[in-house]
Scaffold this active site. Structure first.
Site, short mmCIF file in Angstrom:
data_model
loop_
_atom_site.label_atom_id
_atom_site.label_comp_id
_atom_site.label_asym_id
_atom_site.label_seq_id
_atom_site.Cartn_x
_atom_site.Cartn_y
_atom_site.Cartn_z
N CYS A 1 30.78 -86.33 -43.20
CA CYS A 1 30.79 -84.97 -43.82
C CYS A 1 29.73 -83.91 -43.24
O CYS A 1 29.85 -82.77 -43.64
CB CYS A 1 30.71 -85.02 -45.45
SG CYS A 1 32.08 -86.15 -46.08
N HIS B 1 28.52 -78.65 -48.22
CA HIS B 1 29.45 -79.48 -48.14
C HIS B 1 30.13 -79.65 -49.42
O HIS B 1 29.53 -79.57 -50.42
CB HIS B 1 28.93 -80.76 -47.73
CG HIS B 1 30.11 -81.90 -47.92
ND1 HIS B 1 31.39 -81.76 -47.06
CD2 HIS B 1 30.33 -82.90 -48.34
CE1 HIS B 1 32.13 -82.77 -47.43
NE2 HIS B 1 31.25 -83.55 -48.15
N ASN C 1 37.59 -82.66 -51.03
CA ASN C 1 36.52 -82.88 -49.89
C ASN C 1 37.39 -83.18 -48.61
O ASN C 1 37.94 -84.36 -48.37
CB ASN C 1 35.83 -84.08 -50.43
CG ASN C 1 34.64 -84.66 -49.41
OD1 ASN C 1 34.48 -83.98 -48.16
ND2 ASN C 1 33.72 -85.53 -50.01
O1 UT7 Z 1 31.10 -86.18 -48.90
C1 UT7 Z 1 30.26 -87.01 -49.58
C2 UT7 Z 1 31.16 -87.94 -50.37
N1 UT7 Z 1 31.32 -88.02 -51.88
C3 UT7 Z 1 30.93 -87.52 -52.74
O2 UT7 Z 1 29.97 -86.77 -52.54
C4 UT7 Z 1 31.22 -88.13 -54.01
C5 UT7 Z 1 29.93 -88.45 -54.98
N2 UT7 Z 1 30.17 -88.87 -56.25
C6 UT7 Z 1 30.71 -88.32 -57.01
O3 UT7 Z 1 31.47 -87.10 -56.99
C7 UT7 Z 1 31.06 -88.84 -58.43
O4 UT7 Z 1 30.30 -89.97 -58.55
C8 UT7 Z 1 32.55 -89.16 -58.52
C9 UT7 Z 1 33.51 -88.13 -58.75
C10 UT7 Z 1 33.09 -90.21 -57.64
C11 UT7 Z 1 32.55 -90.34 -59.98
O5 UT7 Z 1 31.91 -89.55 -61.10
P1 UT7 Z 1 31.09 -90.17 -62.06
O6 UT7 Z 1 30.72 -89.09 -63.14
O7 UT7 Z 1 29.90 -90.76 -61.38
O8 UT7 Z 1 32.11 -91.32 -62.76
P2 UT7 Z 1 31.79 -93.03 -62.60
O9 UT7 Z 1 31.95 -93.33 -61.28
O10 UT7 Z 1 30.56 -93.23 -63.28
O11 UT7 Z 1 32.98 -93.15 -63.55
C12 UT7 Z 1 33.10 -93.10 -64.95
C13 UT7 Z 1 34.44 -93.67 -65.33
C14 UT7 Z 1 34.58 -95.11 -65.13
O12 UT7 Z 1 35.22 -95.63 -66.30
P3 UT7 Z 1 34.37 -96.78 -67.24
O13 UT7 Z 1 33.65 -97.70 -66.35
O14 UT7 Z 1 33.46 -95.73 -67.66
O15 UT7 Z 1 35.41 -97.02 -68.31
C15 UT7 Z 1 35.56 -95.05 -63.82
O16 UT7 Z 1 36.39 -96.22 -63.96
O17 UT7 Z 1 35.51 -92.94 -64.67
C16 UT7 Z 1 36.25 -93.86 -64.52
N3 UT7 Z 1 37.13 -93.42 -63.18
C17 UT7 Z 1 38.31 -92.59 -63.35
N4 UT7 Z 1 38.92 -92.37 -64.31
C18 UT7 Z 1 39.95 -91.21 -64.44
C19 UT7 Z 1 36.73 -93.21 -61.67
N5 UT7 Z 1 37.66 -92.45 -61.26
C20 UT7 Z 1 38.60 -92.09 -61.99
C21 UT7 Z 1 39.55 -91.38 -61.84
N6 UT7 Z 1 40.34 -91.19 -63.12
N7 UT7 Z 1 40.21 -90.79 -60.69
#
Ligand code: UT7
Length: 318
Positions: free
Chosen positions: A112, A245, A275
């Protein structure tokens, strides 16, 4: 002499995939995706549509704005992590599709951060004095390396390409590029697959530890912007436009806050494109150039972060 961007262009696949449509495939919702990431939709390449196809479209638009013939390009750099082939480079394939030959052409792999890396490399090469015009492209078809049953990653990415044409200029252009990497973090965002003896070994899909990536990105994006400001003896208030980004609105908001910038001076396309990895910054740049937000003489700060981990900034006097 400086190196100035004289043309920008975008190449997006026709197919738009909304959050609601995604929610019919995996256990997710428009509400979750929008609140956690800011993404509302993404473009997805058609079967057979490659990174070089999208790059070609973006490049033609950029060359048209620049008023440059493809044959006048002395250098083509394509930043991509989803190349058409193992080799030759997507840049060589793009060169041929543009109908050019003879100039240098190669790919850059910085995920990225790829566009920022490629722009920094092009600027350094042009300072040597023998290159008059360069084409720098970020082009990705991340839809090909996503596990469409993994809701933690498949909702985040999209396909697209953005391009910029560079020319020498006496008074304005790229002021600095600061590029960094730390391979000790390679495991938190990777596609750990390879081709071995005619078969794919390992996992050919994006693996991401979202929380670790999030924290890393928020730290280094503001840091590398401040590094550029210090090197150019400019205060934070000198940044007219921040083009970060486009991974997640929350990461971008946190970065803007650290730089004391209102969101009205930040170019945001993550809602429309998701992204798009190396393509995200040039796609956002093209949008802000074409709608007239970016004006001559303004300071434009691009900051990227991605797998590797890699990160970097390019500061431009437009
Ligand atoms: O170019 C660089 C590449 N990537 C990035 O910059 C991404 C960086 N990271 C992020 O943007 C965030 O960490 C995410 C958007 C990927 C995740 O957001 P978060 O607030 O960190 O959520 P989390 O991973 O802590 O997940 C929270 C909950 C989990 O459920 P439990 O364990 O709390 O029951 C996940 O299983 O959300 C759940 N979850 C989803 N729910 C619905 C994870 N993905 C999804 C989804 N839909 N797509």
């Amino acid at each position: 002499m400086l190196n100035r961007i004289i043309g920008t262009g975008s190449g997006l696949p026709a197919r738009v995939l909304s959050n609601d449509e995604l929610a019919t495939r995996v256990d997710t919702s428009d509400e979750w995706i929008t609140t956690r990431t800011g993404i509302r939709q993404r473009h997805i390449a058609a079967p057979g549509e490659t990174a070089s196809d999208l790059a070609l479209r973006a490049s033609r638009h950029a060359l048209e704005m620049a008023g440059i013939d493809p044959q006048d390009l002395d250098l083509i750099i394509v930043a991509t992590s989803t190349p058409d082939m193992v080799f030759p480079s997507t840049a060589c394939i793009l060169q041929h599709k543009l109908g050019a030959k003879g100039g240098a052409a190669f790919d850059v792999q910085a995920v990225c951060s790829g566009f920022v890396y490629a722009l920094g490399i092009a600027d350094a090469m042009m300072r040597g004095g023998t290159i008059r015009h360069a084409l720098v492209v970020g082009a990705e078809v991340f839809s090909r390396i996503l596990d469409w049953s993994d809701r933690g990653t498949c909702v985040l990415f999209g396909d697209g390409a953005g391009a910029a044409v560079l020319a020498r200029d006496a008074s304005r252009g790229i002021l600095s590029a600061h590029l960094h990497a730390d391979g000790s973090h390679r495991g938190i965002l990777c596609v750990p697959g390879q081709i071995d003896s005619g078969a794919v070994t390992g996992t050919p899909y994006v693996h991401m530890e979202g929380n670790a990536v999030f924290k890393f990105a928020v730290r280094v994006l503001a840091e590398v912007a401040e590094e550029a400001l210090a090197a150019n003896h400019l205060p934070k208030s000198a940044i007219d436009w921040l083009i970060p980004h486009q991974a997640n609105t929350r990461i971008i908001e946190a970065t803007a806050k650290k730089l004391d910038m209102p969101m009205s001076r930040v170019v945001l396309t993550v809602a429309q494109h998701g992204n798009t990895s190396a393509a995200s910054i040039p796609l956002a740049l093209d949008q802000a150039v074409r709608d007239g937000r970016i004006q001559a003489g303004q300071h434009v700060m691009m900051v990227g972060v991605g797998g590797g981990f890699t990160w970097g900034s390019v500061l431009i006097k437009w």
